[in-house]
Design an enzyme around this catalytic site. Structure first.
Site, PDB file in Angstrom:
ATOM      1  N   GLY A  70       0.813  -1.215   0.000  1.00 43.32           N
ATOM      2  CA  GLY A  70       0.000   0.000   0.000  1.00 43.32           C
ATOM      3  C   GLY A  70       0.846   1.264   0.000  1.00 43.32           C
ATOM      4  N   ASN A 151      -8.330   3.667   8.516  1.00 42.87           N
ATOM      5  CA  ASN A 151      -7.751   2.517   9.217  1.00 42.87           C
ATOM      6  C   ASN A 151      -7.975   2.551  10.731  1.00 42.87           C
ATOM      7  OD1 ASN A 151      -5.969   4.705   8.320  1.00 42.87           O
ATOM      8  ND2 ASN A 151      -4.442   3.818   9.681  1.00 42.87           N
ATOM      9  N   GLN A 179      -7.930  -0.161   3.267  1.00 39.18           N
ATOM     10  CA  GLN A 179      -8.777  -0.678   4.352  1.00 39.18           C
ATOM     11  C   GLN A 179     -10.210  -0.948   3.892  1.00 39.18           C
ATOM     12  OE1 GLN A 179      -7.840  -1.670   7.287  1.00 39.18           O
ATOM     13  NE2 GLN A 179      -5.801  -0.773   7.503  1.00 39.18           N
ATOM     14  N   HIS A 201      -1.775  -7.693   2.422  1.00 35.50           N
ATOM     15  CA  HIS A 201      -1.774  -8.210   3.802  1.00 35.50           C
ATOM     16  C   HIS A 201      -2.933  -7.690   4.646  1.00 35.50           C
ATOM     17  CE1 HIS A 201       0.052  -4.918   6.421  1.00 35.50           C
ATOM     18  NE2 HIS A 201       0.349  -4.428   5.234  1.00 35.50           N
ATOM     19  N   THR A 237      12.420  -7.240 -11.323  1.00 32.32           N
ATOM     20  CA  THR A 237      11.817  -8.568 -11.501  1.00 32.32           C
ATOM     21  C   THR A 237      10.707  -8.762 -10.475  1.00 32.32           C
ATOM     22  OG1 THR A 237      13.930  -9.381 -12.272  1.00 32.32           O
ATOM     23  CG2 THR A 237      12.325 -11.048 -11.587  1.00 32.32           C
ATOM     24  N   CYS A 325       1.415   1.986  12.950  1.00 36.54           N
ATOM     25  CA  CYS A 325       2.648   2.729  12.699  1.00 36.54           C
ATOM     26  C   CYS A 325       2.966   3.668  13.845  1.00 36.54           C
ATOM     27  CB  CYS A 325       2.533   3.538  11.413  1.00 36.54           C
ATOM     28  SG  CYS A 325       1.779   2.626  10.098  1.00 36.54           S
TER      29      CYS A 325
HETATM   30  C1  LIG Z   1      -5.121   3.101   4.822  1.00 41.50           C
HETATM   31  C2  LIG Z   1      -3.760   2.507   4.646  1.00 41.50           C
HETATM   32  N1  LIG Z   1      -3.011   2.891   3.600  1.00 41.50           N
HETATM   33  C3  LIG Z   1      -1.796   2.388   3.383  1.00 41.50           C
HETATM   34  C4  LIG Z   1      -1.240   1.462   4.239  1.00 41.50           C
HETATM   35  C5  LIG Z   1       0.125   0.931   3.954  1.00 41.50           C
HETATM   36  O1  LIG Z   1       0.073  -0.361   3.401  1.00 41.50           O
HETATM   37  P1  LIG Z   1       1.353  -1.316   3.457  1.00 41.50           P
HETATM   38  O2  LIG Z   1       1.457  -1.806   4.853  1.00 41.50           O
HETATM   39  O3  LIG Z   1       1.039  -2.400   2.481  1.00 41.50           O
HETATM   40  O4  LIG Z   1       2.527  -0.514   3.024  1.00 41.50           O
HETATM   41  C6  LIG Z   1      -1.979   1.044   5.357  1.00 41.50           C
HETATM   42  C7  LIG Z   1      -1.400   0.081   6.338  1.00 41.50           C
HETATM   43  O5  LIG Z   1      -1.562   0.234   7.529  1.00 41.50           O
HETATM   44  C8  LIG Z   1      -3.280   1.571   5.561  1.00 41.50           C
HETATM   45  O6  LIG Z   1      -4.034   1.204   6.585  1.00 41.50           O
END
Ligand SMILES: Cc1ncc(COP(=O)(O)O)c(C=O)c1O
Length: 390
Positions: A70, A151, A179, A201, A237, A325
């Site tokens: 993401g 999220n 999300q 994931h 790749t 995070c």
């Molecule tokens: C709304 C949102 N965007 C982007 C991401 C980032 O995704 P990734 O963990 O695959 O880099 C997250 C992950 O917490 C998310 O909740």
């Protein structure tokens, strides 16, 4: 008994997906760019995954570029548009104040390079209004980025309405649907967007795999330079096993969309009701509708969220304080702050996010344990001598 209620941070890998990844890792070692048998087999697996991901979002397979997740998809959307439009005079970017850091920090980086940026406010509901976007748009706006589902609190944004407004002013529209995938039906044409990010994931796939859907005709400058992979969209790749996993997760998510969100809604509502009824001084943060079915964010008055998270973990119950995070820091969540909640209420907030493995018995256990844990933490806090009053 361990209970996992942190599916917005990451989901367990679906067993079907794990089998598909293992088989690809073992059997599909060819380089998808090679023209011999081994390469073409691997390429066919990538094509299958591309078709599955496109079907999940209602796009065409040729519009999918695989990414490392993401974060990269968001970076590609924002930086790719910014660079492609740099010379057109459209040097203004808009996003909501409650986006993920992948969008917010990319905007900050672009602002340092001279781009004008605007963050749209949200009220206590955690939902951005069309009026706020209308006010921010001007003839220099290149891109508007609005997440589909938040999220931390799960609120669903009115992306289609906002996209129509932005398009009327000539701006492109990106949605971070990381999300939303697997939780609500996602159709890029119904949303009316130009770019959409997703991440494996968050819906039963592996970490480190995602995609950006790019509407045909929209021009982006690639982030990476190198070979001509992904139709020149992303050099390097391809990570075949992870992408195969993303494809398998997309198929599984699509098949379960009619039933799984409703099952989770029942469990989430049972959890929410149970907590609000049995623990005094609790409140749900953000609008309860429209909201993804698996998420609730609740403040517990007089309790530090970190302390409650640890107390729950010791009981075998995994939750989160805001986004993963920012866990580990005592910074109040930028989402709750943007909604105008007091620092106190933001620091008391716990996110419960449900998923595939959760059962009614698990929810009942959490509701049963919480009153006691909260009472103990409140008693501890009340007994503490405030600093400076000794
Ligand atoms: C709304 C949102 N965007 C982007 C991401 C980032 O995704 P990734 O963990 O695959 O880099 C997250 C992950 O917490 C998310 O909740």
């Amino acid at each position: 008994m361990r209970i996992y209620l942190d599916h917005n941070a990451t989901t367990p890998v679906d067993p079907v997906v794990a089998d598909a990844i293992a088989a690809a890792l073992r059997d599909e070692f060819g380089n998808p760019s090679s023209i011999h048998h081994f390469g073409q087999r691997a390429k066919a697996r990538l094509d299958d995954a591309r078709t599955a991901v496109a079907a999940l979002v209602g796009g065409d397979p040729s519009e999918i570029v695989f990414t490392s997740g993401g974060t990269e998809a968001d970076n590609f959307a924002l930086r790719g548009v910014a660079e492609a439009l740099e010379t057109t005079g459209r040097r203004h970017l808009i996003a909501t104040a409650i986006e993920h850091e992948a969008v917010l920090n990319t905007l900050k980086a672009l602002a340092r390079r001279g781009w004008r940026t605007t963050l749209l406010p949200v009220g206590e509901s955690g939902i951005v209004s069309a009026a706020a976007l209308d006010h921010a748009l001007d003839d220099e706006t290149a891109l508007v980025s609005v997440m589909l589902a938040n999220n931390e609190i799960g609120t669903i944004q009115p992306v289609a309405e906002l996209a129509a407004l932005a398009h009327a002013r000539g701006a492109l529209v990106h949605t971070d649907a990381v999300q939303g995938i697997g939780k609500v039906p996602v159709d890029v044409h119904r949303l009316g967007v130009d770019l959409l990010s997703l991440s494996a994931h968050k819906f039963g796939g592996p970490k480190g795999a995602g995609a950006l859907w790019i509407r045909r005709g929209v021009r982006l400058v690639a982030l990476l330079t190198g070979g001509r992979h992904e139709r020149n969209g992303r050099a390097g790749t391809e990570n075949v096993p992870a992408i195969v996993g993303l494809g398998a997760a997309a198929e599984a998510a699509r098949a379960k969309l009619a039933s799984e969100p409703e099952r989770l809604r029942g469990l989430r509502d049972r959890l929410e009701r149970g907590i609000l009824e049995r623990v005094a001084g609790t409140a749900v943060n953000g609008a309860t509708e429209p909201r993804v079915a698996n998420t609730t964010n609740i403040s517990f008055d007089g309790v530090e969220a970190e302390s409650l998270l640890i107390a729950l973990d010791l009981e075998g119950i995994a939750v989160s304080t805001g986004s993963a995070c920012s866990s580990g820091t005592l910074e109040p969540s930028h989402v709750l702050r943007a909604m105008g909640l007091s620092p106190h209420r933001s620091q008391n907030a716990i996110r419960f996010s449900l998923g595939a493995g959760n059962s009614e018995a698990e929810i009942d256990r959490v509701v049963e344990r919480l009153p006691d844990l909260v009472a103990k933490l409140r008693a501890l806090a009340a007994g503490r001598t405030p600093v400076g009053r000794r």
